[in-house]
Design a protein around this motif. Structure first.
Motif, PDB file in Angstrom:
ATOM      1  N   UNK A  47       0.832  -1.205   0.000  1.00 35.30           N
ATOM      2  CA  UNK A  47       0.000   0.000   0.000  1.00 35.30           C
ATOM      3  C   UNK A  47       0.863   1.250   0.000  1.00 35.30           C
ATOM      4  N   UNK A  48       0.257   2.315  -0.484  1.00 41.28           N
ATOM      5  CA  UNK A  48       0.897   3.631  -0.498  1.00 41.28           C
ATOM      6  C   UNK A  48      -0.172   4.634  -0.078  1.00 41.28           C
ATOM      7  N   UNK A  49       0.164   5.559   0.850  1.00 42.11           N
ATOM      8  CA  UNK A  49      -0.880   6.479   1.298  1.00 42.11           C
ATOM      9  C   UNK A  49      -1.100   7.654   0.355  1.00 42.11           C
ATOM     10  N   UNK A  50      -2.320   8.148   0.376  1.00 39.41           N
ATOM     11  CA  UNK A  50      -2.657   9.421  -0.249  1.00 39.41           C
ATOM     12  C   UNK A  50      -3.600  10.130   0.698  1.00 39.41           C
ATOM     13  N   UNK A  51      -3.269  11.359   1.088  1.00 41.95           N
ATOM     14  CA  UNK A  51      -4.039  12.096   2.095  1.00 41.95           C
ATOM     15  C   UNK A  51      -4.286  11.223   3.337  1.00 41.95           C
ATOM     16  N   UNK A  52      -3.251  10.474   3.701  1.00 39.38           N
ATOM     17  CA  UNK A  52      -3.294   9.721   4.942  1.00 39.38           C
ATOM     18  C   UNK A  52      -3.982   8.374   4.871  1.00 39.38           C
ATOM     19  N   UNK A  53      -4.607   8.054   3.733  1.00 37.48           N
ATOM     20  CA  UNK A  53      -5.273   6.751   3.622  1.00 37.48           C
ATOM     21  C   UNK A  53      -4.450   5.825   2.746  1.00 37.48           C
ATOM     22  N   UNK A  54      -4.285   4.589   3.227  1.00 39.14           N
ATOM     23  CA  UNK A  54      -3.496   3.611   2.490  1.00 39.14           C
ATOM     24  C   UNK A  54      -4.324   3.022   1.354  1.00 39.14           C
ATOM     25  N   UNK A  55      -3.732   2.953   0.177  1.00 42.17           N
ATOM     26  CA  UNK A  55      -4.405   2.353  -0.978  1.00 42.17           C
ATOM     27  C   UNK A  55      -3.508   1.252  -1.554  1.00 42.17           C
ATOM     28  N   UNK A  56      -4.100   0.107  -1.925  1.00 40.42           N
ATOM     29  CA  UNK A  56      -3.277  -0.991  -2.434  1.00 40.42           C
ATOM     30  C   UNK A  56      -2.780  -0.738  -3.864  1.00 40.42           C
ATOM     31  N   UNK A  57      -1.653  -1.337  -4.160  1.00 41.04           N
ATOM     32  CA  UNK A  57      -1.091  -1.265  -5.520  1.00 41.04           C
ATOM     33  C   UNK A  57      -1.655  -2.395  -6.370  1.00 41.04           C
ATOM     34  N   UNK A  58      -2.012  -2.058  -7.613  1.00 42.17           N
ATOM     35  CA  UNK A  58      -2.386  -3.076  -8.598  1.00 42.17           C
ATOM     36  C   UNK A  58      -1.489  -2.849  -9.805  1.00 42.17           C
ATOM     37  N   UNK A  59      -0.529  -3.721  -9.971  1.00 37.75           N
ATOM     38  CA  UNK A  59       0.446  -3.527 -11.038  1.00 37.75           C
ATOM     39  C   UNK A  59       0.134  -4.466 -12.196  1.00 37.75           C
ATOM     40  N   UNK A  60      -0.023  -3.892 -13.379  1.00 36.99           N
ATOM     41  CA  UNK A  60      -0.202  -4.720 -14.565  1.00 36.99           C
ATOM     42  C   UNK A  60       0.862  -4.331 -15.582  1.00 36.99           C
ATOM     43  N   UNK A  61       1.205  -5.266 -16.429  1.00 38.02           N
ATOM     44  CA  UNK A  61       2.196  -4.997 -17.470  1.00 38.02           C
ATOM     45  C   UNK A  61       1.541  -5.259 -18.810  1.00 38.02           C
ATOM     46  N   UNK A  62       1.628  -4.267 -19.676  1.00 38.54           N
ATOM     47  CA  UNK A  62       1.095  -4.487 -21.020  1.00 38.54           C
ATOM     48  C   UNK A  62       2.244  -4.985 -21.883  1.00 38.54           C
ATOM     49  N   UNK A  63       1.984  -5.967 -22.705  1.00 38.96           N
ATOM     50  CA  UNK A  63       3.057  -6.550 -23.498  1.00 38.96           C
ATOM     51  C   UNK A  63       3.598  -5.559 -24.521  1.00 38.96           C
ATOM     52  N   UNK A  64       2.752  -4.584 -24.884  1.00 35.15           N
ATOM     53  CA  UNK A  64       3.209  -3.585 -25.854  1.00 35.15           C
ATOM     54  C   UNK A  64       4.453  -2.899 -25.318  1.00 35.15           C
ATOM     55  N   UNK A  65       5.497  -2.850 -26.106  1.00 36.37           N
ATOM     56  CA  UNK A  65       6.730  -2.235 -25.627  1.00 36.37           C
ATOM     57  C   UNK A  65       6.688  -0.728 -25.798  1.00 36.37           C
ATOM     58  N   UNK A  66       5.801  -0.267 -26.688  1.00 38.44           N
ATOM     59  CA  UNK A  66       5.707   1.177 -26.901  1.00 38.44           C
ATOM     60  C   UNK A  66       4.913   1.809 -25.764  1.00 38.44           C
ATOM     61  N   UNK A  67       4.925   3.106 -25.700  1.00 37.16           N
ATOM     62  CA  UNK A  67       4.131   3.814 -24.701  1.00 37.16           C
ATOM     63  C   UNK A  67       4.891   4.013 -23.423  1.00 37.16           C
ATOM     64  N   UNK A  68       4.212   4.658 -22.481  1.00 39.31           N
ATOM     65  CA  UNK A  68       4.855   5.041 -21.226  1.00 39.31           C
ATOM     66  C   UNK A  68       4.225   4.310 -20.070  1.00 39.31           C
ATOM     67  N   UNK A  69       4.993   4.153 -19.009  1.00 36.97           N
ATOM     68  CA  UNK A  69       4.422   3.635 -17.767  1.00 36.97           C
ATOM     69  C   UNK A  69       3.407   4.652 -17.275  1.00 36.97           C
ATOM     70  N   UNK A  70       2.386   4.148 -16.602  1.00 46.14           N
ATOM     71  CA  UNK A  70       1.317   5.035 -16.164  1.00 46.14           C
ATOM     72  C   UNK A  70       0.843   4.605 -14.773  1.00 46.14           C
ATOM     73  N   UNK A  71       0.530   5.583 -13.944  1.00 47.85           N
ATOM     74  CA  UNK A  71      -0.024   5.268 -12.620  1.00 47.85           C
ATOM     75  C   UNK A  71      -1.125   6.249 -12.314  1.00 47.85           C
ATOM     76  N   UNK A  72      -2.197   5.744 -11.715  1.00 43.21           N
ATOM     77  CA  UNK A  72      -3.278   6.630 -11.289  1.00 43.21           C
ATOM     78  C   UNK A  72      -4.016   6.013 -10.111  1.00 43.21           C
ATOM     79  N   UNK A  73      -4.692   6.892  -9.345  1.00 40.34           N
ATOM     80  CA  UNK A  73      -5.484   6.428  -8.202  1.00 40.34           C
ATOM     81  C   UNK A  73      -6.926   6.336  -8.656  1.00 40.34           C
TER      82      UNK A  73
END
Ligand SMILES: [Zn+2]
Length: 215
Positions: A47-73
């Motif tokens: 988990x990683x907090x935002x405004x004091x509340x812990x939120x779990x990580x969900x990590x996925x990998x797209x096989x496409x090699x193009x594009x950028x890594x992306x993260x959002x809540x």
């Protein structure tokens, strides 16, 4: 535990000292652990907090090699999508970096919104509200009215965020930490003591997204 005494001091003194100090040592160790950010591997379920509340990580990998890594809540979870399918240390580093970029971006909006709302109520007018990556401060207020916040503060509980915002906005009126300044902080943020204590005790937790120090 080692106890160093003058050569002629009786052994009973050493034993008594060890007993007296054991509790103190235990407390100091606990405090040190509380200040050190927990070791993270940047994998699903952590988990990683935002405004004091812990939120779990969900990590996925797209096989496409193009594009950028992306993260959002989204809906209470940190969704991290990696381009390609890196593994090991590279994967962990890229998850952390994507989350860091997302948090800096979100912090700019979150802190900007909170600062403008509070500034209106407090009848002060910053010329600019921005975020910076300060190493050892939570905010700053400049003579020309620019106010900056350490983006990491957005990971802290809301009352702590609001204290830092209020503190810097009060500096638009009082440049120092005089009694008049403290009275203004007290007026707009009566729970400032608890917020300051939280920062002293847990501030290091807000460094969760920083690159780990080299060994
Ligand atoms: Zn200050």
């Amino acid at each position: 535990m080692r106890v160093l005494l003058p050569a002629r001091a009786p052994e009973s003194v050493a034993r008594q000292l060890a007993r007296d100090k054991a509790e103190w040592v235990r407390r100091k160790l606990a405090e040190f652990r509380a200040r050190t950010p927990p070791e993270r591997r940047w994998v699903d379920g952590e988990t990683l907090p935002w405004l004091g509340r812990e939120h779990p990580l969900r990590v996925t990998a797209s096989e496409a090699t193009a594009g950028q890594d992306d993260a959002r809540l989204r809906e209470g979870a940190w969704l991290v999508r990696l381009a390609g399918n890196p593994d090991g240390a590279e994967r962990a580093g890229r998850v952390r970096a994507a989350l860091r970029r997302a948090c800096m971006h979100m912090a700019r909006e979150e802190l900007g919104r909170r600062a403008s709302g509070r500034a209106r109520r407090m009848d002060v007018t910053p010329s600019l509200v921005g975020v910076k990556s300060y190493r050892s401060r939570w905010g700053s207020c400049h003579a020309d009215g620019r106010v900056y916040f350490n983006w990491r503060i957005a990971l802290a509980p809301e009352f702590v965020v609001d204290y830092v915002v209020t503190h810097e906005l009060c500096h638009l009126v009082h440049r120092d930490h005089s009694p008049a300044f403290r009275a203004m902080v007290e007026q707009w943020m009566p729970e400032w003591r608890a917020a300051r204590a939280w920062l002293r005790e847990h501030g290091r937790r807000l460094e969760a997204l920083d690159e780990p120090a080299g060994c």
